[in-house]
Design an enzyme around this catalytic site. Structure first.
Site: not given
Length: 458
Positions: A131, A154-155, A157, A206-207, A228-229, A262, A359
């Site tokens: 994002n 590792k970004h 995809s 991420g989630s 950080e979710l 987020c 969310e």
């Protein structure tokens, strides 16, 4: 195996990139470990000089990098340009502040020289989302590298070209080979990377479900992690607030980055006495949003990053309307190619409705009406998340009391929640743990070592 880069605004394929095979992964991890060992011994002034050069390289490459973010994840080009500039600012801030953050902390003692020192941990694996494809990575990279660590990225995809562009920035800045390196691999490789002896810690954005998986893997390997979710950030407007100002900020807080953040405000919790005024001003502001080609000047809301994410948001909106929410505007996908969704506002949302209890990661706002400040705080806290929160009121004494009652990693009074390199950033509850940014973000990936030295004996 290939990784496909596609344009969510047109559905067109942008590139097919080969993923790294086993030999390439091994070589990159070896290079990262070697570079980090040397970097840990590099004088602090030289480390800070590299951070300054990275900031310069970002600014020099901004015109080439920003369109990649727009093409790969759909945000308006103006927002992508601002994102690259914010990355450069972050590196400048750490270049100036890290020597102070890393200075020994002397603890007074009559019997010894007692101090706390901050040593590097090693190579940090960064598993990052799409994002904010530049900012999410670089807000972690600046303190990690300032502290003497290396980083393997590792970004996500769907942003592979952004991932490679970041690696190129460090090459342009003259970073040691491997100090910051990108791996083009699928999510199935993350567990083995965490287990690898050359990886010493993990940072993940991420989630919440993915965060649980990362935490479990890192826990088994006994490796430090920062998570950080997700978030369902409340935006509380009390009756004594400047309602029109709050509504104007609320539009940006919800719809910036097409609502895919987020820390985007998602639940607008408004005291009854101010609710009608707020809703009128908020809807008027949302109607001014221009949905369209994110590469075009004047577009203020681009495409969502993926069609399946748009479908999930639409299902949440439909469920909320069926549960009794009032649809004031929007509420459906935009016809035609791309993953566009109308700016959507739902009023009279109850805390148990889908738009408030889950969310919502996209351009849909839920307005909840409450009787008073106490109920506002209860509703704000009535979620498993605890990332950011905004509170609008003219009574700053009361605001100081209420901010301590809100479950969140950050509370912004009379402003929009945002990340700032000078302030710690992170959440509580199911929004994760650990901190990025500020001095605390730098210390997260250091060995905080106690050094006790008694008097010399002759």
């Amino acid at each position: 195996m290939t990784i496909t880069s596609f344009n969510p605004a047109t559905d067109a394929v942008l590139a097919e990139l080969p993923s790294h095979d086993e030999a390439a992964i091994e070589k990159k991890l070896d290079d990262a470990a070697s570079a980090q060992r040397q970097w840990a011994r590099t004088p602090l002034a030289e480390r800070m000089a590299l951070l300054k050069r990275v900031a310069q390289a970002l600014r020099e490459q901004k015109a080439e990098m920003a369109p990649l973010a727009t093409l790969e994840m759909g945000k308006p080009l103006a927002e992508s340009l601002g994102e690259v500039e914010k990355c450069a600012w972050n590196f400048d801030v750490y270049a100036d502040a890290a020597p102070r953050f890393l200075a020994d902390q002397v603890v007074a003692s009559s019997a010894s020289d007692s101090r706390i020192v901050f040593d590097p941990l090693g190579v940090v694996l960064a598993v990052m989302p799409w994002n904010y494809p530049f900012w999410q990575v670089m807000r972690a990279a600046a303190p990690v590298l300032a502290g003497g660590n290396g980083m393997v990225l590792k970004h996500a995809s769907n942003v592979p070209q952004c991932a490679l562009a970041l690696e190129a920035v460090f090459e342009r800045a003259g970073a040691p080979k491997g100090l910051f390196t990108t791996l083009l691999v699928g999510s199935g490789e993350v567990a083995r990377l965490i287990d690898d002896r050359r990886i010493h810690a993990v940072t993940f954005t991420g989630s919440t479900p993915a965060g649980r998986s990362i935490a479990s893997q890192a826990g088994r390997a006994l490796k430090k992690q920062v998570l950080e979710l997700g978030g369902s950030d409340p935006f509380i407007v009390l009756a004594d607030a400047d309602v029109e100002a709050a509504a104007a900020v609320a539009v940006k807080a919800r719809f910036q980055n097409t609502g895919q953040s987020c820390i985007a405000a998602k639940r607008f919790i408004v005291e009854h006495a101010a609710a009608d005024r707020f809703v009128e001003a908020f809807v008027a502001g949302a109607r001014k949003l221009v949905v369209g080609d994110p590469m075009t000047d004047g577009t203020t809301q681009g495409a969502m990053a993926k069609r399946n994410l748009r479908d999930e948001l639409h299902a949440q909106v439909q469920a909320s309307v069926q549960q009794g929410a009032k649809l004031l505007m929007g509420g459906k996908p935009v016809a035609g190619p791309g993953a566009f969704y109308e700016p959507t506002v739902l009023d009279h949302v109850a805390p148990t409705m889908t738009a408030a209890s889950e969310e919502t990661f996209g351009p849909a706002a839920a307005i909840l009406r409450v009787a008073d400040a106490d109920e506002a705080v209860r509703v704000a806290n009535g979620t498993p998340f605890g990332l950011g929160a905004a509170l609008w009121t003219s009574d700053l004494d009361r605001a100081r009391q209420l901010t301590r009652q809100i479950d969140a990693g950050a509370v912004f009074v009379n402003g929009m929640v945002a990340s700032d390199p000078r302030l710690p950033f992170g959440g509580t509850k199911e929004s994760g743990y650990g901190r990025e940014l500020g001095a605390l973000g730098l210390h997260e990936f250091t060995n905080i070592k106690t050094v006790w030295t008694g008097p010399a004996r002759t």
